[in-house]
Design an enzyme around this catalytic site. Structure first.
Site, PDB file in Angstrom:
ATOM      1  N   ASP A 142      38.392  -1.633   7.123  1.00 16.59           N
ATOM      2  CA  ASP A 142      37.331  -1.197   7.826  1.00 16.59           C
ATOM      3  C   ASP A 142      37.847  -0.393   9.475  1.00 16.59           C
ATOM      4  OD1 ASP A 142      34.453  -0.336   7.755  1.00 16.59           O
ATOM      5  OD2 ASP A 142      34.401  -1.491   9.343  1.00 16.59           O
ATOM      6  N   ASP A 180      32.194  -3.195   0.316  1.00 15.06           N
ATOM      7  CA  ASP A 180      30.776  -3.230   0.897  1.00 15.06           C
ATOM      8  C   ASP A 180      30.442  -1.757   1.188  1.00 15.06           C
ATOM      9  OD1 ASP A 180      32.705  -2.677   2.874  1.00 15.06           O
ATOM     10  OD2 ASP A 180      31.863  -4.105   4.329  1.00 15.06           O
ATOM     11  N   HIS A 208      37.852   3.285   9.986  1.00 12.58           N
ATOM     12  CA  HIS A 208      36.983   3.837  11.370  1.00 12.58           C
ATOM     13  C   HIS A 208      37.895   4.682  12.339  1.00 12.58           C
ATOM     14  CE1 HIS A 208      32.936   2.772  10.611  1.00 12.58           C
ATOM     15  NE2 HIS A 208      33.344   1.359  10.248  1.00 12.58           N
ATOM     16  N   ARG A 257      30.051 -11.617   9.368  1.00 12.54           N
ATOM     17  CA  ARG A 257      28.977 -11.189   8.328  1.00 12.54           C
ATOM     18  C   ARG A 257      29.671 -11.128   7.128  1.00 12.54           C
ATOM     19  NH1 ARG A 257      29.626  -6.859  11.758  1.00 12.54           N
ATOM     20  NH2 ARG A 257      30.239  -4.943  10.979  1.00 12.54           N
ATOM     21  N   LYS A 312      35.245 -10.587   9.864  1.00 18.46           N
ATOM     22  CA  LYS A 312      34.101 -10.500  10.438  1.00 18.46           C
ATOM     23  C   LYS A 312      32.982 -11.567  10.031  1.00 18.46           C
ATOM     24  CE  LYS A 312      33.935  -5.477   9.810  1.00 18.46           C
ATOM     25  NZ  LYS A 312      33.329  -4.353   8.993  1.00 18.46           N
ATOM     26  N   HIS A 329      30.515   5.639   8.088  1.00 16.68           N
ATOM     27  CA  HIS A 329      29.662   5.472   6.650  1.00 16.68           C
ATOM     28  C   HIS A 329      28.429   5.172   6.850  1.00 16.68           C
ATOM     29  CE1 HIS A 329      30.064   0.954   7.253  1.00 16.68           C
ATOM     30  NE2 HIS A 329      31.447   1.402   7.759  1.00 16.68           N
ATOM     31  N   THR A 361      28.434  -2.657   6.439  1.00 16.41           N
ATOM     32  CA  THR A 361      28.961  -3.842   5.869  1.00 16.41           C
ATOM     33  C   THR A 361      28.009  -5.137   5.760  1.00 16.41           C
ATOM     34  OG1 THR A 361      31.051  -3.458   6.940  1.00 16.41           O
ATOM     35  CG2 THR A 361      30.169  -5.712   6.777  1.00 16.41           C
ATOM     36  N   ASP A 366      36.674  -4.430   2.724  1.00 18.02           N
ATOM     37  CA  ASP A 366      35.925  -3.639   3.730  1.00 18.02           C
ATOM     38  C   ASP A 366      36.206  -2.193   3.879  1.00 18.02           C
ATOM     39  OD1 ASP A 366      33.869  -2.917   5.877  1.00 18.02           O
ATOM     40  OD2 ASP A 366      33.992  -4.975   6.236  1.00 18.02           O
TER      41      ASP A 366
HETATM   42 ZN   LIG Z   1      32.808   0.275   8.791  1.00 17.81          ZN
END
Ligand SMILES: [Zn+2]
Length: 542
Positions: A302, A349, A306, A161, A159, A483, A77, A36
């Site tokens: 990810d 992703d 961030h 998803r 996550k 992003h 994502t 990610d």
């Molecule tokens: Zn992100």
């Protein structure tokens, strides 16, 4: 002469026979790995301290498309995972963002939400998850269909998803529950957790890993690829004044998401791999007659990206540690299936932008657009132009949703209002372009940003005006990053195949992530996902 030909024939036959023996007819297991937020350049940038058995091995023994991109906006994502596994873009598979506004509901929905299902294990509020918003089949669905569901498919990620979209409509998915520290699923998939998941959860590994202090693998000074540990571009954890090592996790937990804190540390990757290996054992993946599929997504990069951004020591350290996890993973797969008997692909992703304030500090044009301010100005402009009214229904994902009913009631022409709004938003610094839904719906764009927007556009669900910000611009605050754009820092990701029937090599030809699933279809000799628009990567197949 004749004798010579015979000799050649015999040698060739022997050689071909040998080759056929070496590579099995089909791979025992396909392992799809999504990291990610991993940008393609991380494969090189941190290579000086990667080991020989992780990223470097994938690059050396596998085939890398060095110029692989996302081919739509927005690069988030949910859409990213869906696009890799369906071989198409949000315009077709329908996952147009992580969450998006739905006019008929007058609220936003989450890409993997499903109010008709409930949690199996884990917490109540983390269980309303299924792939029902995904409108097309995945490569994992097609593998299941091709063997009348004898092939097993398991999707795994912190996550939800990142697990449920890759597993498709027919596979099983498990994700991490920050409330209990357990891996869980929903009633979409099953009525009870398998014994191996329960046993895994009983070990309470998340709780154990969170006893750790996150120290860098090497001395802080030796991270020469990253900026100073203490700086004003990174967002510190709550309760810690500086974004600096060491991170004592037990003391940070309370104010930073409890057990969910593990997602923002490299231990999230360790936990994910632990669970993936448990799934291989528990489900007996790759041990049956048919090819099985393990889709595992590493979510922690990810969260870390961030918070700290791509120039941070935290991010570099996370990739050095992830490299070690990948070495562990590949070693395990070698031992259990034999080299060359399993097929791996690695992608991401989406990528990520540099922290805008950092870019500004280096004199690169960049900035943060205050989208709330823009919305307020838009409302004022609309009131002035068309009379008082609730003209702006929603602003999200850099799209503006206008109040269609009000526009109809006042006898205005929708495309004209869209044009007015699009022209108005251009006055804000940081807004580069604004496209109307009317223009996206009424032409076919083959290249450029309109093409990227169109590939991410759903005629029934997307907004009225689509904003494109200037390169390096974000909509966040002074610290941390994000992003979502169509610029290369967000689109350029690894596309790497390794293992069964994959030649060693690389290519700099432009390729897209939607090519991954069609490539797998050709390799596995199964149907293309039903909405696939990507094309097989010929360099790997021939
Ligand atoms: Zn992100």
């Amino acid at each position: 002469m004749k004798r010579y030909s015979l000799l050649v024939f015999i040698i060739t036959s022997l050689f071909t026979g040998l080759q056929a023996q070496q590579a099995s007819e089909k791979p025992k297991l396909v392992v799809g790995i999504i990291v990610d937020q991993m940008r393609q350049d991380y494969l090189y940038k941190f290579a000086d301290r990667y080991g020989e058995g992780g990223f470097k091995r994938l690059m050396k023994e596998g085939f890398m498309m060095k110029n692989g991109h996302y081919n739509y906006i927005p690069t988030y994502t949910g859409p990213g995972h869906a696009s890799v596994y369906t071989g198409t873009t949000p315009a077709t598979h329908g996952v147009i963002a992580n969450s998006w506004y739905v006019r008929s509901l007058n609220r936003s929905i989450y890409c993997a939400e499903d109010s008709t299902v409930y949690n199996i294990g884990g917490s109540l509020n983390a269980g309303k998850i299924s792939p029902r918003n995904l409108l097309t089949t995945t490569i994992t669905d097609e593998l299941r269909f091709s063997t009348n569901k004898r092939s097993k498919v398991v999707g795994i990620a912190i996550k939800d998803r990142g697990a449920s979209l890759p597993a498709g409509h027919l596979g099983d998915a498990y994700w991490f529950d920050s409330g209990t520290g357990e891996f869980m699923t929903s009633s979409y998939y099953m009525e009870d957790l398998p014994a191996w998941v329960k046993q895994f959860n009983e070990k309470q590994l998340a709780q154990q890993y969170l006893q750790n202090t996150w120290e860098p693998l090497y001395t802080v000074d030796s991270y020469v690829n990253s900026i100073d540990d203490n700086n004003e571009f990174e967002a510190p954890f709550i309760g810690k004044d500086t974004p600096t090592f060491p991170y004592e996790l037990p003391s940070l937990m309370e104010n930073n998401g409890g057990l969910g804190l593990i997602a923002s540390t490299p231990f999230g990757n360790t936990l994910t791999l632990d669970f993936a290996l448990a799934a291989i054992e528990g489900e007996g993946l790759g041990k049956g007659e048919e090819t099985d599929f393990l889709a595992v997504s590493f979510s922690s990069p990810d969260y870390i990206g961030h918070r700290f951004g791509p120039t941070s020591i935290e991010l570099e350290d996370n990739y050095l540690r992830l490299d070690q996890e990948f070495e562990r993973f590949l070693k395990y797969l070698d031992e259990h299936y034999g080299k060359g008997n399993y097929l791996v692909f690695l992608s991401a992703d989406h990528g990520v932008a540099d922290v805008a304030t950092y870019m500004e500090s280096e004199n690169v044009p960049a900035g943060n657009l205050n989208i709330g301010y823009v919305r307020g100005q838009l409302m004022g402009f609309a009131n002035q132009s068309y009379g008082e009214g609730d003209w702006i229904e929603n602003v999200s994902n850099e799209q503006i949703f206008l109040n269609h009913r009000l526009i109809r009631e006042k006898g205005l022409e929708l495309s004209k209002v869209q044009d007015d709004i699009a022209n108005f938003v251009l006055r804000f610094k940081g807004v580069k372009e604004a496209y109307t839904a009317h223009s996206i719906k009424n032409a076919e764009f083959q290249t450029g940003r309109p093409h990227l927007l169109q590939m991410g556009y759903n005629h029934k669900a997307s907004g009225d005006v689509l904003l494109v910000l200037e390169p390096a611009w974000l909509t966040g605050g002074a610290r941390g990053t994000s992003h979502g754009t169509g610029f290369t820092y967000d689109t350029h990701v690894p596309i790497l195949f390794f293992g069964w029937n994959v030649p060693a090599g690389s290519s700099s030809r432009y390729a897209t992530v939607t090519d991954i699933a069609p490539t797998l279809s050709m390799m596995l000799q199964i149907r293309l996902p039903n909405g696939a628009t990507g094309q097989p990567i010929l360099e790997i197949l021939e």
